[in-house]
Write a protein that holds these residues in place. Sequence first.
Motif, PDB file in Angstrom:
ATOM      1  N   PRO A  16      45.863   2.851  48.421  1.00  0.00           N
ATOM      2  CA  PRO A  16      46.863   3.125  49.476  1.00  0.00           C
ATOM      3  C   PRO A  16      47.008   1.973  50.474  1.00  0.00           C
ATOM      4  O   PRO A  16      48.118   1.666  50.908  1.00  0.00           O
ATOM      5  CB  PRO A  16      46.317   4.378  50.155  1.00  0.00           C
ATOM      6  CG  PRO A  16      45.489   5.039  49.127  1.00  0.00           C
ATOM      7  CD  PRO A  16      44.873   3.926  48.332  1.00  0.00           C
ATOM      8  N   ALA A  17      45.916   1.322  50.824  1.00  0.00           N
ATOM      9  CA  ALA A  17      45.990   0.198  51.759  1.00  0.00           C
ATOM     10  C   ALA A  17      46.749  -0.973  51.138  1.00  0.00           C
ATOM     11  O   ALA A  17      47.585  -1.606  51.799  1.00  0.00           O
ATOM     12  CB  ALA A  17      44.590  -0.238  52.168  1.00  0.00           C
ATOM     13  N   GLY A  50      44.640  -5.657  55.403  1.00  0.00           N
ATOM     14  CA  GLY A  50      43.341  -5.720  56.074  1.00  0.00           C
ATOM     15  C   GLY A  50      43.117  -4.552  57.017  1.00  0.00           C
ATOM     16  O   GLY A  50      42.036  -3.957  57.046  1.00  0.00           O
ATOM     17  N   ALA A  51      44.141  -4.221  57.788  1.00  0.00           N
ATOM     18  CA  ALA A  51      44.030  -3.065  58.686  1.00  0.00           C
ATOM     19  C   ALA A  51      43.848  -1.783  57.890  1.00  0.00           C
ATOM     20  O   ALA A  51      43.042  -0.918  58.246  1.00  0.00           O
ATOM     21  CB  ALA A  51      45.265  -2.972  59.579  1.00  0.00           C
ATOM     22  N   GLY A  52      44.583  -1.658  56.795  1.00  0.00           N
ATOM     23  CA  GLY A  52      44.451  -0.469  55.951  1.00  0.00           C
ATOM     24  C   GLY A  52      43.087  -0.357  55.310  1.00  0.00           C
ATOM     25  O   GLY A  52      42.509   0.733  55.228  1.00  0.00           O
ATOM     26  N   GLY A  64      32.666  10.901  55.354  1.00  0.00           N
ATOM     27  CA  GLY A  64      31.734  10.982  54.243  1.00  0.00           C
ATOM     28  C   GLY A  64      32.386  11.066  52.877  1.00  0.00           C
ATOM     29  O   GLY A  64      31.691  11.131  51.873  1.00  0.00           O
ATOM     30  N   ARG A  65      33.702  11.073  52.849  1.00  0.00           N
ATOM     31  CA  ARG A  65      34.408  11.071  51.568  1.00  0.00           C
ATOM     32  C   ARG A  65      35.783  10.468  51.764  1.00  0.00           C
ATOM     33  O   ARG A  65      36.270  10.338  52.875  1.00  0.00           O
ATOM     34  CB  ARG A  65      34.516  12.477  50.994  1.00  0.00           C
ATOM     35  CG  ARG A  65      35.185  13.481  51.884  1.00  0.00           C
ATOM     36  CD  ARG A  65      35.310  14.816  51.202  1.00  0.00           C
ATOM     37  NE  ARG A  65      36.323  14.729  50.168  1.00  0.00           N
ATOM     38  CZ  ARG A  65      37.385  15.520  50.115  1.00  0.00           C
ATOM     39  NH1 ARG A  65      37.551  16.453  51.024  1.00  0.00           N
ATOM     40  NH2 ARG A  65      38.258  15.387  49.158  1.00  0.00           N
ATOM     41  N   ASP A  66      36.397  10.138  50.666  1.00  0.00           N
ATOM     42  CA  ASP A  66      37.710   9.505  50.683  1.00  0.00           C
ATOM     43  C   ASP A  66      38.795  10.568  50.550  1.00  0.00           C
ATOM     44  O   ASP A  66      38.571  11.648  50.014  1.00  0.00           O
ATOM     45  CB  ASP A  66      37.784   8.514  49.520  1.00  0.00           C
ATOM     46  CG  ASP A  66      39.132   7.846  49.424  1.00  0.00           C
ATOM     47  OD1 ASP A  66      39.729   7.570  50.470  1.00  0.00           O
ATOM     48  OD2 ASP A  66      39.585   7.599  48.296  1.00  0.00           O
ATOM     49  N   GLY A  67      39.985  10.245  51.032  1.00  0.00           N
ATOM     50  CA  GLY A  67      41.136  11.092  50.774  1.00  0.00           C
ATOM     51  C   GLY A  67      41.404  12.170  51.791  1.00  0.00           C
ATOM     52  O   GLY A  67      42.119  13.127  51.500  1.00  0.00           O
ATOM     53  N   ARG A  68      40.865  12.079  52.991  1.00  0.00           N
ATOM     54  CA  ARG A  68      41.154  13.062  54.032  1.00  0.00           C
ATOM     55  C   ARG A  68      42.511  12.740  54.643  1.00  0.00           C
ATOM     56  O   ARG A  68      42.905  11.583  54.778  1.00  0.00           O
ATOM     57  CB  ARG A  68      40.088  13.031  55.122  1.00  0.00           C
ATOM     58  CG  ARG A  68      38.675  13.317  54.653  1.00  0.00           C
ATOM     59  CD  ARG A  68      38.472  14.742  54.256  1.00  0.00           C
ATOM     60  NE  ARG A  68      38.707  15.619  55.385  1.00  0.00           N
ATOM     61  CZ  ARG A  68      37.875  16.538  55.797  1.00  0.00           C
ATOM     62  NH1 ARG A  68      36.750  16.725  55.155  1.00  0.00           N
ATOM     63  NH2 ARG A  68      38.183  17.297  56.823  1.00  0.00           N
ATOM     64  N   MET A  69      43.240  13.769  55.035  1.00  0.00           N
ATOM     65  CA  MET A  69      44.561  13.570  55.612  1.00  0.00           C
ATOM     66  C   MET A  69      44.491  12.806  56.927  1.00  0.00           C
ATOM     67  O   MET A  69      45.397  12.037  57.259  1.00  0.00           O
ATOM     68  CB  MET A  69      45.281  14.906  55.809  1.00  0.00           C
ATOM     69  CG  MET A  69      45.706  15.559  54.507  1.00  0.00           C
ATOM     70  SD  MET A  69      46.742  14.508  53.475  1.00  0.00           S
ATOM     71  CE  MET A  69      48.220  14.400  54.448  1.00  0.00           C
ATOM     72  N   THR A  71      42.488  10.396  57.575  1.00  0.00           N
ATOM     73  CA  THR A  71      42.373   8.985  57.209  1.00  0.00           C
ATOM     74  C   THR A  71      43.728   8.421  56.842  1.00  0.00           C
ATOM     75  O   THR A  71      44.071   7.295  57.222  1.00  0.00           O
ATOM     76  CB  THR A  71      41.387   8.813  56.035  1.00  0.00           C
ATOM     77  OG1 THR A  71      40.133   9.392  56.386  1.00  0.00           O
ATOM     78  CG2 THR A  71      41.183   7.351  55.699  1.00  0.00           C
ATOM     79  N   TYR A  72      44.531   9.176  56.108  1.00  0.00           N
ATOM     80  CA  TYR A  72      45.858   8.703  55.736  1.00  0.00           C
ATOM     81  C   TYR A  72      46.766   8.593  56.954  1.00  0.00           C
ATOM     82  O   TYR A  72      47.585   7.671  57.053  1.00  0.00           O
ATOM     83  CB  TYR A  72      46.483   9.598  54.684  1.00  0.00           C
ATOM     84  CG  TYR A  72      45.803   9.490  53.333  1.00  0.00           C
ATOM     85  CD1 TYR A  72      45.418   8.259  52.828  1.00  0.00           C
ATOM     86  CD2 TYR A  72      45.548  10.608  52.575  1.00  0.00           C
ATOM     87  CE1 TYR A  72      44.784   8.153  51.610  1.00  0.00           C
ATOM     88  CE2 TYR A  72      44.931  10.518  51.353  1.00  0.00           C
ATOM     89  CZ  TYR A  72      44.551   9.287  50.872  1.00  0.00           C
ATOM     90  OH  TYR A  72      43.938   9.187  49.657  1.00  0.00           O
ATOM     91  N   ALA A  73      46.642   9.511  57.910  1.00  0.00           N
ATOM     92  CA  ALA A  73      47.421   9.412  59.145  1.00  0.00           C
ATOM     93  C   ALA A  73      47.009   8.161  59.931  1.00  0.00           C
ATOM     94  O   ALA A  73      47.872   7.438  60.453  1.00  0.00           O
ATOM     95  CB  ALA A  73      47.224  10.662  59.992  1.00  0.00           C
TER      96      ALA A  73
END
Length: 91
Positions: A16-17, A50-52, A64-69, A71-73
């Motif tokens: 995504p980044a 880089g920021a992403g 503690g995990r990837d894919g949280r909303m 984090t995407y916000a």
Amino acid sequence: MGPIDAFWHLLNLFGPAIGLGLIAPSLAKLLWRRELAAVPWRVLAQWVSGAGAGVTLAGLAVFGRDGRMATYAALVLATAAALWWRGFFRR
């Protein structure tokens, strides 16, 4: 896990980044042609990616995990902030 699996895991983690790093500067350069004419596309893409990547790692550390909303916000906000900072504010 083998090296190929580790590669795909890292690519999917930062996907995504990297995707926003390619799409957002392209759209920004289309919308604000005159204002962003002096800033190379590659520089904008590097700042956004880089920021992403930093936000992705921070979200992984916090939640503690990837894919949280959340984090995407934060990824979207960091993308906008990086484009503004490098494209308009810092010349």
